[in-house]
Design an enzyme around this catalytic site. Structure first.
Site, mmCIF file in Angstrom:
data_model
loop_
_atom_site.group_PDB
_atom_site.id
_atom_site.type_symbol
_atom_site.label_atom_id
_atom_site.label_comp_id
_atom_site.label_asym_id
_atom_site.label_seq_id
_atom_site.Cartn_x
_atom_site.Cartn_y
_atom_site.Cartn_z
ATOM 1 N N ALA A 109 9.543 -11.988 66.005
ATOM 2 C CA ALA A 109 8.842 -13.143 66.551
ATOM 3 C C ALA A 109 9.364 -14.447 65.951
ATOM 4 O O ALA A 109 9.454 -14.589 64.730
ATOM 5 C CB ALA A 109 7.346 -13.019 66.294
ATOM 6 N N GLU A 143 19.482 -13.554 70.979
ATOM 7 C CA GLU A 143 19.377 -14.841 70.293
ATOM 8 C C GLU A 143 19.467 -14.590 68.796
ATOM 9 O O GLU A 143 18.728 -13.758 68.259
ATOM 10 C CB GLU A 143 18.039 -15.530 70.592
ATOM 11 N N TYR A 161 16.519 -18.177 64.199
ATOM 12 C CA TYR A 161 16.378 -19.629 64.105
ATOM 13 C C TYR A 161 16.311 -20.136 62.664
ATOM 14 O O TYR A 161 16.623 -21.297 62.399
ATOM 15 C CB TYR A 161 15.081 -20.083 64.780
#
Length: 291
Positions: free
Chosen positions: A142, A198, A201
């Site tokens: 998440a 992805e 981050y």
């Protein structure tokens, strides 16, 4: 089964030769669901959530061939777990009767406040049986949750998927935000049809770029692999991170058709698409293809 049934009850029914239908609910598992008979069907209705609460694997498949699992959500718990789903016994499976994992999703974090309690697993899904087909899987660490965005590598997970056996095929695979290689592929004759990823981050250069982690890694021991339509996206939100390549494969024996890298936003750079091939992406919306 319902979420009020114990793992022992579920396993007793499975060992008697029954199939398993999981009705909607959150199954806070205190043990592992064991599927040990060939051709067993495990079907989730309404995406039941299987939570590994105390460090155990949520579901383990040891049936020798033809097992089918569909429609489940795997969720990491607060105790470090090796994997949420382990399929196989380092066996070859059966090409005439493959195993199938349909519509299976996994998440690490999202439902928790990481400042109070972390959710963690080492690898979300591991496949150790040959001739298994994965159709539609999203394996997600998440990037946001009930308290907002996730920072500082909270809710740690190393890898989304590890393939240890030969002749495994995936269709529609997505893996996002894990802290090391998102996918590690060790089996021969693997095939991937559409892959989306992805990169995390919230990692620093020393945590991700310098160790050489990638969005998809075919191990150097692999002699044959095919991938079609494979994409690696970056949004290094918090730190300036440079990675050498989105996808890593051996120098020979691997065929990657139409791979790409995408710089969504943020900082840093992906220098190449596959190994040392393909152009850099380092500005919002920039895309690099190998055609």
């Amino acid at each position: 089964a319902t979420s009020s049934d114990s793992v022992d009850t579920i396993n007793s029914k499975l060992s008697s030769g029954l199939h398993l239908v999981l009705t909607p609910g959150i199954y806070n598992l205190t043990g592992t669901i064991n599927v040990g008979i060939a051709n067993t069907i495990v079907l989730g209705i309404g995406f039941p959530t299987l939570v590994a609460t105390n460090g155990q694997t949520a579901i383990q498949i040891t049936g020798s061939e033809g097992v089918r699992v569909s429609g489940i959500l795997l969720q990491a718990g607060p105790v470090t777990t090796g994997t949420l789903l382990y399929w196989g016994s380092n066996d070859a499976g059966n090409p005439s009767n493959p195993g199938f994992l349909y519509d299976c999703f996994a998440r690490v974090g999202g439902t928790n406040d990481p400042s109070v309690q972390q959710m963690t697993v080492k690898t979300m899904v591991q496949i150790a049986q040959g001739n298994v087909v994965i159709d539609n899987a999203w394996l997600w660490r998440a990037d946001h949750g009930v308290t907002g965005e996730v920072y500082n590598s909270d809710n740690p997970v190393y890898n989304g998927l590890q393939i240890f056996s030969d002749n495994v095929i995936t269709y529609g695979l997505a893996v996002e935000h894990t802290l090391q290689d998102l996918v590690q592929w060790f089996g021969n004759n693997g095939q991937v049809y559409f892959y989306q990823s992805e990169l995390p981050y919230d990692v620093q250069q020393s945590q991700f770029g310098t160790p050489g982690y990638v969005g998809f890694r075919v191990d150097t021991s692999v002699s044959s692999f095919e991938g079609y339509g494979m994409g690696v996206y970056s949004y290094f939100r918090d730190y300036n991170v440079t990675v050498e390549s989105g996808i890593s494969t051996p120098a020979s024996g691997s065929s990657i058709i139409n791979p790409l890298t995408v710089f969504l936003n943020g900082q840093g750079e992906i220098i190449h698409v596959v190994n040392e091939n393909g152009n850099s992406v380092s500005a919002p919306g920039e895309v690099s293809y190998i055609c």
